[in-house]
Design a protein around this motif. Sequence first.
Motif, PDB file in Angstrom:
ATOM      1  N   GLY A 143      34.478  17.114  65.762  1.00 11.77           N
ATOM      2  CA  GLY A 143      34.217  18.405  65.146  1.00 11.77           C
ATOM      3  C   GLY A 143      32.761  18.749  64.950  1.00 11.77           C
ATOM      4  N   THR A 144      31.849  17.981  65.554  1.00 13.75           N
ATOM      5  CA  THR A 144      30.410  18.204  65.384  1.00 13.75           C
ATOM      6  C   THR A 144      29.858  19.043  66.533  1.00 13.75           C
ATOM      7  OG1 THR A 144      30.147  16.083  64.251  1.00 13.75           O
ATOM      8  CG2 THR A 144      28.156  17.072  65.180  1.00 13.75           C
ATOM      9  N   ARG A 191      32.765  30.215  75.749  1.00 12.28           N
ATOM     10  CA  ARG A 191      33.169  30.171  74.334  1.00 12.28           C
ATOM     11  C   ARG A 191      34.190  31.275  74.078  1.00 12.28           C
ATOM     12  NH1 ARG A 191      28.254  30.255  70.625  1.00 12.28           N
ATOM     13  NH2 ARG A 191      28.279  28.026  71.177  1.00 12.28           N
ATOM     14  N   ASP A 192      35.401  30.866  73.721  1.00 12.21           N
ATOM     15  CA  ASP A 192      36.474  31.830  73.420  1.00 12.21           C
ATOM     16  C   ASP A 192      36.673  32.831  74.553  1.00 12.21           C
ATOM     17  OD1 ASP A 192      36.843  30.641  70.905  1.00 12.21           O
ATOM     18  OD2 ASP A 192      35.291  31.894  70.005  1.00 12.21           O
ATOM     19  N   PHE A 214      26.207  23.901  71.339  1.00 17.80           N
ATOM     20  CA  PHE A 214      27.513  23.730  71.970  1.00 17.80           C
ATOM     21  C   PHE A 214      28.487  23.300  70.885  1.00 17.80           C
ATOM     22  CE2 PHE A 214      30.732  21.472  74.500  1.00 17.80           C
ATOM     23  CZ  PHE A 214      31.017  22.449  75.436  1.00 17.80           C
ATOM     24  N   LYS A 215      29.526  24.135  70.658  1.00 21.45           N
ATOM     25  CA  LYS A 215      30.421  23.951  69.530  1.00 21.45           C
ATOM     26  C   LYS A 215      31.765  23.377  69.969  1.00 21.45           C
ATOM     27  CE  LYS A 215      28.613  28.062  67.110  1.00 21.45           C
ATOM     28  NZ  LYS A 215      29.003  29.363  66.493  1.00 21.45           N
ATOM     29  N   PRO A 216      32.466  22.695  69.059  1.00 24.97           N
ATOM     30  CA  PRO A 216      33.847  22.313  69.362  1.00 24.97           C
ATOM     31  C   PRO A 216      34.663  23.547  69.724  1.00 24.97           C
ATOM     32  CG  PRO A 216      33.074  21.208  67.368  1.00 24.97           C
ATOM     33  CD  PRO A 216      32.020  22.217  67.740  1.00 24.97           C
ATOM     34  N   GLY A 217      35.417  23.452  70.803  1.00 25.71           N
ATOM     35  CA  GLY A 217      36.148  24.602  71.334  1.00 25.71           C
ATOM     36  C   GLY A 217      35.465  25.234  72.533  1.00 25.71           C
ATOM     37  N   ASP A 218      34.158  24.961  72.696  1.00 25.13           N
ATOM     38  CA  ASP A 218      33.451  25.445  73.889  1.00 25.13           C
ATOM     39  C   ASP A 218      33.842  24.609  75.103  1.00 25.13           C
ATOM     40  OD1 ASP A 218      32.239  27.094  72.093  1.00 25.13           O
ATOM     41  OD2 ASP A 218      30.194  26.387  72.439  1.00 25.13           O
TER      42      ASP A 218
END
Length: 618
Positions: A388-389, A413-414, A443-447
């Motif tokens: 989650g980081t 992303r999304d 760069f985020k979780p989910g990307d």
Amino acid sequence: MPLRMNLYVALALALFSYCQAEVTPTDTYTHDAALDDFGKVHLFWKYDDTTITFEVHAETLGYVGFGISPNGGMTDSDIVIGWVKDGNTYFKDRFASRNGEPEIDDQQDYELIGGMETETHTVLTFSRKIDTCDEMDRVVTSGTLRLIYAYHDDDPETETGLPYHGVAQRGSRSIHVLGVAPAEPEMPTGDDLLVYEFLNPNVSVPHHQDTTYWCQAFKIPPLDRKHHMIKYEPIVQEGHEALVHHILIYQCRSGVHEDYHGFGHECYSPNMPQNLTECTTVIISWAIGGGGFSLPEEAGFSLGDIEGGDPDFVLMETHYDNPEFKDTFVDSSGMRVYYTPILRKYDAAVLEIGNGVSAYGQYIPPKATSFTTYGYCSQECFIDGSDGTSITIFANMLHAHLAGIKLRTRHIRDGVEQPMIDEDNSYDFNLQEMRYLKEPVEFKPGDRLISECTYNTEDRTAVTFGGLSTQEEMCLNFVYYYPRIQLPICQSNPIMDFGMYACCNVTELDYSTVPPTVVAPSEYAGQSVVDVLNAQEWTQEQLENFEIGAYRLAYQNLCDKASGEHHPTHLTLGAVPEIKEPLKPEVSVCDSGADFNKYHWSVVSMTTFSAFIVKLLL
């Protein structure tokens, strides 16, 4: 008419410097590089959003040519030629439509700033727009540029009918001209700055071949506590500046026996120990003409914490270029690493994304002018490894082998495509270097990340597979980021069932053999996928179908931990992300109309997926 030489103070200072036998620019520049192997032609440059300024120093008192080429040759190159005679500078913007004297361009887009001669050199300083909007000029792009040069011992009598420079006084060099040159952070001093040198141990460079890749294994020196590597720089043995082409240092997986410290051998040889062939993650890279690399002030590459995943063994690969087959080269070049016990805020690390490095990771057909493979770093794999980081990406190194021509990494992303992580539309295998991003990227979780590599295999008669050899292929990006997470590898394999059906109507494969064996249809039964693929004619329709089927519908996750163990996502299937909003290309200053589909072709939507499956079933 000749242009008067501008003898301002800086040129006078440069003349004094030349008397000291040093190549010193007349102004402050952010970049410089030797264009030839012998230091006779040196280039300095700087740029802003619209304009680039070059300064060429050539060891001649005759004319000097400099240009931007599509491939390192002369045809279709954008060229300037200039010389200094009787206190006057002669300088013209030209274009080479063929091998021969370049024609003078009707639109003179290069602006002469100054010209001078010293006792040994001709110096030309000039500028131009990044994009001149002149079809006879080449755009200065953000990827690799092939720069060419030539010089002659004499000045021409006129601006046409130039004397031929000869083979020995011309050449080319691939350079990342629009590279980022960030300010170097302040270095620690005294006992807080430690240095270690990885050096080749008097390697006798083979003289029966012009290119040698030498691999040398090193055990990282034991440390009493955690340290941060903050900078590295090349050590090139004096007189070997043209011999040492590039140096890469790879992190090895844990478990390499300490007896391998000091082991050296030609890379990619059958005699290389298996453990050393698995040293594949690039942590240090340098190429000829380049300098050192400093990490940002907030991060350092962790050393000494073996339990935490720090390297205990590395493998240094040195590329020697010996075109004259000399038998006198004994080399001790290498890399110097700076590290400190004063820890920075974050641990930096390398995330290896792209296609899996194996025969299952890539299948590239022959006879293709353009074939693209796709590697996916999925949101599931990243969430597994990051807990989650979010991470911050600050540098990267795109990597393919000899067939690679275009490489890029896309950020989704999304369903919305973000600005490109990096892109090189004129990739050159011989230029391997870590490149700073213009701006750090979160760069985020989910990307998701998509690595796309385009290859030209027109000269090949058999399928090229993924692998370590330079005759095999890779599609990778070594991403420098912080803070460190437990995810060194986030990659994918293609789905060969779809690919084989799409190109060759193969309906069933047996994966118990390596490579897989065809079960059906009967005409191919018992043959390996290699045999079937190599037997194809590879029409353009077959190439497109295979690319879509194998790479653009679904993928198999490769999701590793630093320990070599796997995350739960490893080997699971993933669906190619649908890009609802593709990245809009930058609008050229020369044309208000932009090709919105420029970046839309790469990943197919679920609608296309369904249409393709229907097509296959008809």
